[in-house]
Design a protein around this motif. Structure first.
Motif, PDB file in Angstrom:
ATOM      1  N   LEU A  74      42.953  28.426  37.946  1.00 21.13           N
ATOM      2  CA  LEU A  74      42.402  28.599  39.283  1.00 21.13           C
ATOM      3  C   LEU A  74      42.523  27.283  40.038  1.00 21.13           C
ATOM      4  O   LEU A  74      42.285  26.227  39.477  1.00 21.13           O
ATOM      5  CB  LEU A  74      40.923  28.995  39.207  1.00 21.13           C
ATOM      6  CG  LEU A  74      40.589  30.421  38.791  1.00 21.13           C
ATOM      7  CD1 LEU A  74      39.083  30.644  38.912  1.00 21.13           C
ATOM      8  CD2 LEU A  74      41.313  31.418  39.684  1.00 21.13           C
ATOM      9  N   THR A 101      44.433  34.881  38.586  1.00 19.32           N
ATOM     10  CA  THR A 101      45.567  34.933  39.501  1.00 19.32           C
ATOM     11  C   THR A 101      46.856  34.688  38.728  1.00 19.32           C
ATOM     12  O   THR A 101      46.825  34.408  37.532  1.00 19.32           O
ATOM     13  CB  THR A 101      45.429  33.843  40.577  1.00 19.32           C
ATOM     14  OG1 THR A 101      45.199  32.612  39.915  1.00 19.32           O
ATOM     15  CG2 THR A 101      44.288  34.141  41.508  1.00 19.32           C
ATOM     16  N   ALA A 126      35.948  29.026  39.705  1.00 17.83           N
ATOM     17  CA  ALA A 126      35.367  30.364  39.872  1.00 17.83           C
ATOM     18  C   ALA A 126      33.885  30.243  40.235  1.00 17.83           C
ATOM     19  O   ALA A 126      33.237  29.262  39.897  1.00 17.83           O
ATOM     20  CB  ALA A 126      35.523  31.169  38.586  1.00 17.83           C
TER      21      ALA A 126
END
Ligand code: CTP
Ligand code: ZN
Length: 154
Positions: free
Chosen positions: A7, A2, A11
């Motif tokens: 993140l 992103t 993940a």
């Protein structure tokens, strides 16, 4: 990755990521998909900063794949959500949400006098959309409710 440098929620290897859920709707989505009672690992981010939404909720569930039909139910709560299918850490599919024409057995009718509350019948609504305004008409009492009324009381 992103736009964020990191993140916000770890993940996943295999499963589904439901992203861009409006803040405060994530818990309802968990219940809608019965992810509040699964044995799979579920990670949830609430009120995460989002450039598009200001704040958003995010759900990641391992080894569970959201069907087309489920994605359409989600469209009622979170029309701008994205549903990603992850396989071996890669995004292999993004489902597009479209409003279903009918919704059966998901939402109870907001009309407390509706026959569906006293009888063992599944609720059933016809969905009508005019631009951003979405309305549901109960098949049994024939009353029409806004999307907000139906999702709030469920
Ligand atoms: N994701 C994840 N685990 C992976 C791969 C992706 O949890 N192994 C998540 C990402 O964090 C993101 C979503 O799945 O929330 C979609 O991933 P990706 O398409 O790479 O992100 P974006 O480009 O930001 O997608 P979009 O603009 O469609 O939200
Ligand atoms: Zn009704």
């Amino acid at each position: 990755m992103t736009k964020e440098t990191q993140l916000q929620v770890e993940a996943i290897k295999n499963g589904s990521v439901i992203d861009h859920i409006p803040a405060n709707v994530g818990i309802k989505v968990l219940k809608l998909f019965k992810m509040d009672s699964t044995n799979q690992r579920v990670t949830v981010g609430l009120n995460l900063p989002s450039s598009a939404l200001g704040a958003k909720d995010l759900i990641k569930v391992e080894n569970t794949f959201i069907s087309e039909e489920q994605a359409n139910q989600l469209a009622l709560y979170a029309p701008k959500a994205t549903v990603n299918q992850i396989e071996n850490y890669e995004v292999v599919k993004k489902l597009t949400l479209s409003l279903p024409e009918h919704i059966r057995g998901v939402f109870k009718c907001p009309n407390t006098n509706c026959i569906t509350h006293g009888e063992p019948v599944d609720s059933s609504f016809t969905v009508r959309a005019k631009q951003d305004d979405v309305q549901l008409k109960c098949k049994y009492c024939e009353k029409v409710f806004s999307r907000e009324i139906v999702t709030e009381c469920n």
